[in-house]
Design a protein around this motif. Structure first.
Motif, PDB file in Angstrom:
ATOM      1  N   ALA A  21       0.828  -1.204   0.000  1.00  0.00           N
ATOM      2  CA  ALA A  21       0.000   0.000   0.000  1.00  0.00           C
ATOM      3  C   ALA A  21       0.868   1.262   0.000  1.00  0.00           C
ATOM      4  N   LEU A  22       1.933   1.246   0.769  1.00  0.00           N
ATOM      5  CA  LEU A  22       2.817   2.418   0.810  1.00  0.00           C
ATOM      6  C   LEU A  22       3.494   2.663  -0.534  1.00  0.00           C
ATOM      7  N   THR A  23       4.025   1.618  -1.143  1.00  0.00           N
ATOM      8  CA  THR A  23       4.719   1.812  -2.415  1.00  0.00           C
ATOM      9  C   THR A  23       3.752   2.145  -3.543  1.00  0.00           C
ATOM     10  N   SER A  24       2.565   1.584  -3.514  1.00  0.00           N
ATOM     11  CA  SER A  24       1.569   1.932  -4.530  1.00  0.00           C
ATOM     12  C   SER A  24       1.108   3.374  -4.375  1.00  0.00           C
ATOM     13  N   ALA A  34       8.936   3.502  -6.116  1.00  0.00           N
ATOM     14  CA  ALA A  34       9.781   3.745  -4.949  1.00  0.00           C
ATOM     15  C   ALA A  34      10.969   2.797  -4.987  1.00  0.00           C
ATOM     16  N   GLY A  35      12.086   3.254  -4.458  1.00  0.00           N
ATOM     17  CA  GLY A  35      13.279   2.431  -4.409  1.00  0.00           C
ATOM     18  C   GLY A  35      14.231   2.938  -3.349  1.00  0.00           C
ATOM     19  N   PHE A  36      15.314   2.200  -3.159  1.00  0.00           N
ATOM     20  CA  PHE A  36      16.297   2.588  -2.161  1.00  0.00           C
ATOM     21  C   PHE A  36      17.135   3.771  -2.619  1.00  0.00           C
ATOM     22  N   GLY A  37      16.980   4.206  -3.847  1.00  0.00           N
ATOM     23  CA  GLY A  37      17.659   5.392  -4.353  1.00  0.00           C
ATOM     24  C   GLY A  37      17.194   6.665  -3.670  1.00  0.00           C
ATOM     25  N   LEU A  38      16.099   6.604  -2.943  1.00  0.00           N
ATOM     26  CA  LEU A  38      15.619   7.768  -2.194  1.00  0.00           C
ATOM     27  C   LEU A  38      16.628   8.194  -1.126  1.00  0.00           C
ATOM     28  N   GLN A  40      19.879   8.297  -1.553  1.00  0.00           N
ATOM     29  CA  GLN A  40      21.120   8.774  -2.162  1.00  0.00           C
ATOM     30  C   GLN A  40      21.070  10.231  -2.580  1.00  0.00           C
ATOM     31  N   GLU A  41      20.243  11.020  -1.948  1.00  0.00           N
ATOM     32  CA  GLU A  41      20.132  12.427  -2.304  1.00  0.00           C
ATOM     33  C   GLU A  41      20.878  13.336  -1.335  1.00  0.00           C
ATOM     34  N   GLY A  42      21.787  12.785  -0.558  1.00  0.00           N
ATOM     35  CA  GLY A  42      22.571  13.591   0.364  1.00  0.00           C
ATOM     36  C   GLY A  42      21.850  13.851   1.673  1.00  0.00           C
ATOM     37  N   ALA A  43      22.439  14.718   2.490  1.00  0.00           N
ATOM     38  CA  ALA A  43      21.871  15.041   3.796  1.00  0.00           C
ATOM     39  C   ALA A  43      20.844  16.148   3.646  1.00  0.00           C
ATOM     40  N   ALA A  44      19.665  15.768   3.240  1.00  0.00           N
ATOM     41  CA  ALA A  44      18.568  16.713   3.053  1.00  0.00           C
ATOM     42  C   ALA A  44      17.371  16.240   3.878  1.00  0.00           C
ATOM     43  N   PRO A  45      16.471  17.142   4.234  1.00  0.00           N
ATOM     44  CA  PRO A  45      15.285  16.719   4.983  1.00  0.00           C
ATOM     45  C   PRO A  45      14.467  15.654   4.247  1.00  0.00           C
ATOM     46  N   LYS A  46      14.471  15.728   2.922  1.00  0.00           N
ATOM     47  CA  LYS A  46      13.737  14.744   2.126  1.00  0.00           C
ATOM     48  C   LYS A  46      14.320  13.339   2.307  1.00  0.00           C
ATOM     49  N   THR A  47      15.626  13.261   2.449  1.00  0.00           N
ATOM     50  CA  THR A  47      16.279  11.971   2.653  1.00  0.00           C
ATOM     51  C   THR A  47      15.931  11.405   4.022  1.00  0.00           C
ATOM     52  N   PHE A  48      15.933  12.245   5.035  1.00  0.00           N
ATOM     53  CA  PHE A  48      15.584  11.778   6.374  1.00  0.00           C
ATOM     54  C   PHE A  48      14.120  11.370   6.460  1.00  0.00           C
ATOM     55  N   ALA A  49      13.264  12.009   5.713  1.00  0.00           N
ATOM     56  CA  ALA A  49      11.851  11.633   5.693  1.00  0.00           C
ATOM     57  C   ALA A  49      11.643  10.312   4.969  1.00  0.00           C
ATOM     58  N   ALA A  50      12.563   9.943   4.081  1.00  0.00           N
ATOM     59  CA  ALA A  50      12.430   8.690   3.333  1.00  0.00           C
ATOM     60  C   ALA A  50      12.752   7.469   4.184  1.00  0.00           C
ATOM     61  N   VAL A  51      13.494   7.643   5.264  1.00  0.00           N
ATOM     62  CA  VAL A  51      13.911   6.502   6.080  1.00  0.00           C
ATOM     63  C   VAL A  51      12.717   5.762   6.698  1.00  0.00           C
ATOM     64  N   PRO A  52      11.794   6.431   7.401  1.00  0.00           N
ATOM     65  CA  PRO A  52      10.655   5.679   7.946  1.00  0.00           C
ATOM     66  C   PRO A  52       9.783   5.060   6.853  1.00  0.00           C
ATOM     67  N   PHE A  53       9.657   5.754   5.740  1.00  0.00           N
ATOM     68  CA  PHE A  53       8.895   5.201   4.613  1.00  0.00           C
ATOM     69  C   PHE A  53       9.540   3.906   4.131  1.00  0.00           C
ATOM     70  N   LEU A  54      10.859   3.923   3.948  1.00  0.00           N
ATOM     71  CA  LEU A  54      11.549   2.745   3.437  1.00  0.00           C
ATOM     72  C   LEU A  54      11.588   1.600   4.449  1.00  0.00           C
ATOM     73  N   PHE A  60       8.255  -4.945   0.032  1.00  0.00           N
ATOM     74  CA  PHE A  60       7.702  -4.899  -1.324  1.00  0.00           C
ATOM     75  C   PHE A  60       8.788  -4.533  -2.334  1.00  0.00           C
ATOM     76  N   ILE A  61       9.641  -3.580  -1.991  1.00  0.00           N
ATOM     77  CA  ILE A  61      10.705  -3.152  -2.908  1.00  0.00           C
ATOM     78  C   ILE A  61      11.701  -4.286  -3.130  1.00  0.00           C
ATOM     79  N   ILE A  62      12.052  -4.998  -2.064  1.00  0.00           N
ATOM     80  CA  ILE A  62      12.976  -6.129  -2.191  1.00  0.00           C
ATOM     81  C   ILE A  62      12.390  -7.201  -3.094  1.00  0.00           C
TER      82      ILE A  62
END
Length: 109
Positions: A21-24, A34-38, A40-54, A60-62
């Motif tokens: 459901a999350l990835t869809s 969605a992928g683990f490439g989220l 690899q965008e450096g130390a940005a707030p968007k990257t830190f927000a991707a951690v709980p999502f991932l 599902f991604i695996i």
């Protein structure tokens, strides 16, 4: 089937359903999978927000990447089996956490 085995099976199913459901939902919003490439965008707030999502979307991604790799790259059966066990265990743990959170919030008996 014992109650513990049934509880583990239910956690596994809930974990995979939550990950799907999350990835869809992510794919529907941003029009790309969605992928683990989220991460690899450096130390940005968007990257830190991707951690709980991932953390919750990873099973599902695996499995998506494993099944795609099995068809396209002709990966060995042992690799596919190992990735499936890893995704299943991860799904069971995230499903258990999700169910415990619902119980703590009083939404499940």
């Amino acid at each position: 089937m014992s109650p513990d085995a049934l509880n583990s099976l239910f956690s596994l199913c809930i974990g995979f359903a939550l990950a799907g459901a999350l990835t869809s939902g992510y794919q529907a919003l941003v029009h790309r999978p969605a992928g683990f490439g989220l991460l690899q965008e450096g130390a940005a707030p968007k990257t830190f927000a991707a951690v709980p999502f991932l953390v919750f979307a990873a099973p599902f991604i695996i499995m998506r990447n494993t099944l795609r790799g099995a068809k396209v790259e002709r990966r060995r059966v042992e690799f596919v089996m190992l990735a499936t066990v890893l995704a299943g265990f991860w799904s069971m743990m995230s499903g258990t956490f999700f169910l415990m959170t619902l119980r703590a919030a009083g939404l499940l008996a």
